[in-house]
Design a protein around this motif. Structure first.
Motif, mmCIF file in Angstrom:
data_model
loop_
_atom_site.group_PDB
_atom_site.id
_atom_site.type_symbol
_atom_site.label_atom_id
_atom_site.label_comp_id
_atom_site.label_asym_id
_atom_site.label_seq_id
_atom_site.Cartn_x
_atom_site.Cartn_y
_atom_site.Cartn_z
ATOM 1 N N UNK A 236 0.693 -1.296 0.126
ATOM 2 C CA UNK A 236 -0.016 -0.099 -0.179
ATOM 3 C C UNK A 236 0.934 1.235 -0.028
ATOM 4 N N UNK A 237 1.748 1.365 1.054
ATOM 5 C CA UNK A 237 2.546 2.660 1.094
ATOM 6 C C UNK A 237 3.546 2.914 -0.009
ATOM 7 N N UNK A 238 3.881 1.712 -0.713
ATOM 8 C CA UNK A 238 4.883 1.615 -1.863
ATOM 9 C C UNK A 238 4.201 2.424 -3.144
ATOM 10 N N UNK A 239 2.859 2.404 -3.144
ATOM 11 C CA UNK A 239 2.180 3.210 -4.262
ATOM 12 C C UNK A 239 0.939 4.197 -3.760
ATOM 13 N N UNK A 240 0.819 4.149 -2.599
ATOM 14 C CA UNK A 240 -0.249 5.335 -2.168
ATOM 15 C C UNK A 240 0.311 6.246 -1.195
ATOM 16 N N UNK A 241 0.946 7.487 -1.713
ATOM 17 C CA UNK A 241 1.460 8.240 -0.742
ATOM 18 C C UNK A 241 1.506 9.801 -1.675
ATOM 19 N N UNK A 242 1.582 10.803 -1.237
ATOM 20 C CA UNK A 242 1.737 12.125 -1.758
ATOM 21 C C UNK A 242 2.910 12.492 -2.006
ATOM 22 N N UNK A 243 2.975 13.329 -3.252
ATOM 23 C CA UNK A 243 1.681 13.542 -4.181
ATOM 24 C C UNK A 243 1.253 12.584 -5.124
ATOM 25 N N UNK A 262 6.239 5.488 -7.356
ATOM 26 C CA UNK A 262 6.735 4.272 -6.227
ATOM 27 C C UNK A 262 7.488 4.878 -5.320
ATOM 28 N N UNK A 263 7.263 4.929 -4.088
ATOM 29 C CA UNK A 263 7.950 5.516 -2.822
ATOM 30 C C UNK A 263 9.284 4.925 -2.546
ATOM 31 N N UNK A 264 10.077 5.757 -1.806
ATOM 32 C CA UNK A 264 11.451 5.287 -1.134
ATOM 33 C C UNK A 264 10.979 5.275 0.205
ATOM 34 N N UNK A 276 13.769 -6.957 2.889
ATOM 35 C CA UNK A 276 14.417 -7.174 1.666
ATOM 36 C C UNK A 276 14.968 -5.916 0.910
ATOM 37 N N UNK A 277 14.676 -4.877 1.447
ATOM 38 C CA UNK A 277 15.223 -3.592 0.757
ATOM 39 C C UNK A 277 13.985 -3.212 -0.029
ATOM 40 N N UNK A 278 12.924 -3.900 -0.209
ATOM 41 C CA UNK A 278 11.797 -3.391 -0.968
ATOM 42 C C UNK A 278 11.027 -2.067 -0.770
ATOM 43 N N UNK A 279 11.567 -1.446 0.294
ATOM 44 C CA UNK A 279 11.374 -0.190 0.499
ATOM 45 C C UNK A 279 11.634 0.994 -0.729
ATOM 46 N N UNK A 280 12.822 0.454 -1.393
ATOM 47 C CA UNK A 280 13.509 1.167 -2.210
ATOM 48 C C UNK A 280 12.783 0.776 -3.525
ATOM 49 N N UNK A 281 11.491 1.255 -3.366
ATOM 50 C CA UNK A 281 10.448 0.503 -4.349
ATOM 51 C C UNK A 281 10.424 1.571 -5.980
ATOM 52 N N UNK A 302 24.200 5.363 -7.338
ATOM 53 C CA UNK A 302 23.572 6.209 -8.260
ATOM 54 C C UNK A 302 22.606 7.467 -7.547
ATOM 55 N N UNK A 303 23.394 8.407 -7.249
ATOM 56 C CA UNK A 303 22.769 9.624 -6.714
ATOM 57 C C UNK A 303 21.636 10.066 -7.449
ATOM 58 N N UNK A 304 21.455 9.812 -8.835
ATOM 59 C CA UNK A 304 20.405 10.484 -9.463
ATOM 60 C C UNK A 304 19.170 9.895 -9.099
ATOM 61 N N UNK A 305 19.172 8.457 -8.697
ATOM 62 C CA UNK A 305 18.097 7.894 -8.307
ATOM 63 C C UNK A 305 17.328 7.995 -6.921
ATOM 64 N N UNK A 306 17.931 9.090 -6.153
ATOM 65 C CA UNK A 306 17.422 9.398 -4.871
ATOM 66 C C UNK A 306 16.271 10.341 -4.911
ATOM 67 N N UNK A 307 15.284 9.972 -4.093
ATOM 68 C CA UNK A 307 14.145 10.833 -4.094
ATOM 69 C C UNK A 307 13.754 11.094 -2.623
ATOM 70 N N UNK A 308 12.863 11.902 -2.185
ATOM 71 C CA UNK A 308 12.361 12.268 -1.112
ATOM 72 C C UNK A 308 11.937 10.996 -0.434
ATOM 73 N N UNK A 309 12.366 10.772 0.704
ATOM 74 C CA UNK A 309 12.041 9.417 1.434
ATOM 75 C C UNK A 309 10.643 9.551 2.271
ATOM 76 N N UNK A 310 10.041 8.316 2.306
ATOM 77 C CA UNK A 310 8.857 8.257 2.976
ATOM 78 C C UNK A 310 9.201 7.652 4.363
ATOM 79 N N UNK A 311 9.259 8.251 5.503
ATOM 80 C CA UNK A 311 9.498 7.410 6.845
ATOM 81 C C UNK A 311 8.505 6.789 7.136
ATOM 82 N N UNK A 312 9.069 5.805 8.273
ATOM 83 C CA UNK A 312 7.928 5.189 8.644
ATOM 84 C C UNK A 312 6.742 5.823 9.264
ATOM 85 N N UNK A 313 7.190 6.807 10.219
ATOM 86 C CA UNK A 313 6.085 7.727 10.825
ATOM 87 C C UNK A 313 5.320 8.442 9.871
#
Length: 347
Positions: A236-243, A262-264, A276-281, A302-313
């Motif tokens: 759910x949180x890997x695909x349902x997040x803002x924006x 897809x979220x980080x 298994x690091x699937x959070x780096x979705x 690959x720094x270009x692949x970095x996006x704003x993270x979605x924290x647990x909270x």
């Protein structure tokens, strides 16, 4: 011509140069894959054996209950190995990926071939408004919701209720739906579902003959349901997040769907290991052939692949994500949607 999130035109299917750097991490490894099989399946089976022993010997509930959580976490990790097998990334051998996929699928109550084909469709259609419904959480647009009947709105709201998604959902998906899903599909899908059901039934009969059917239920059901809750929450949180990101075919791009649809999900180290690091979705959607044990390395390289993270909270706020606004190009909550509907009615 597709458009990037920032609005700049980009040829359909074009990818940046740094995408090729990610693809260098796609190779499966016999050594790392074997280590994961050992450090995942052996602890899981050991804990399940202990829970069975405790149940048979009538240990008090308070002594057995704490063992359910670690068993469920190892089962979630087992599903990650299953998931990698479905992408053909876990081991270098296609045949061994199928075998391990079948075995881990039986342990997670999921038919390997049926789920594999459905999941590949999910990857191919992630974020596409014209092709929803393949392995994802059903998402209506604001415009569809606004024009829907009262019954359709109530049905959708019930479906998106957290109690339904995360409490009833695991039971329905893993215990009921997975027993029948794919029976109307290809021959391979039907064979996969039937063989998985027979293997699950065989384990249930074997344990029941040895210890009783009640013991089987008391041991297996809490673990599979708690693991299912975790799994559905992760997805759910890997695909349902803002924006968020959704687009029609003519504007959709693989890069934007991965980087913005897809979220980080930045989890604490212990949860990162179990998942298994699937959070780096977002990176997984860009290059799904990267095995879980190389996903973090690819992300860091690959720094270009970095996006704003979605924290647990922060992820708990994702339960307010309910609709996609095509006009505003962002997700809306039901409250925001009804406020917008009132404003439109007054205008």
């Amino acid at each position: 011509m597709a458009h990037s999130r920032e609005g700049a035109p980009r040829p359909n299917g074009s990818m940046p140069q740094w995408y090729q750097e990610l693809k260098q991490f796609q190779q499966g490894s016999w050594g790392e894959g074997s280590v994961q099989l050992v450090n995942t399946l052996i602890p899981y089976l050991a804990i399940m054996t202990l829970i069975t022993y405790a149940t048979v010997n009538a240990w008090p509930y308070w002594a057995i209950a704490p063992m359910v959580l670690p068993a469920a976490l190892f089962l979630v990790r087992t599903f990650i190995l299953f998931h990698d097998c479905a992408h053909g990334s876990f081991l270098p051998s296609k045949r061994m990926n199928r075998i391990i996929g079948f075995v881990t699928g039986v342990l997670t109550f999921t038919a390997y071939e049926q789920w594999r084909l459905s999941h590949l469709k999910h990857h191919a259609t992630n974020g596409q408004l014209d092709h929803r419904g393949f392995g994802d959480i059903l998402t209506m647009t604001y415009e569809e919701y606004r024009d829907a009947t009262t019954l359709q709105r109530l049905t959708y709201r019930a479906y998106r209720n957290p109690l339904v998604l995360f409490i009833l959902g695991p039971f329905y998906n893993f215990i009921i739906l997975n027993r029948f899903m794919g029976l109307r599909g290809t021959r391979a899908e039907r064979r996969s579902v039937v063989s998985s059901n027979l293997a699950i039934a065989g384990i249930a009969v074997g344990v029941s003959l040895a210890f009783g059917f009640r013991t089987y239920l008391l041991v297996q059901m809490p673990v599979i349901l708690v693991a299912g809750m975790m799994g559905i929450w992760l997805f759910y949180v890997q695909h349902q997040f803002e924006p968020g990101y959704w687009a029609h075919d003519e504007d959709w791009s693989k890069l934007d769907a991965a980087m913005h649809g897809a979220s980080y999900y930045k989890l604490p180290p212990v949860l990162r290991w179990f998942t298994g690091n699937i959070g780096i979705h977002h990176v997984h959607h860009l290059t799904p052939r990267i095995p879980n044990y190389r996903l973090r390395g690819a992300f860091l390289a690959v720094p270009q692949a970095h996006v704003k993270p979605l924290t647990l909270w922060e992820s708990f706020r994702s339960t307010r994500v309910n609709l996609w606004s095509e006009v505003q190009q962002r997700v809306l909550s039901f409250r925001q949607a009804h406020r917008l509907m009132r404003d439109e009615a007054r205008a």
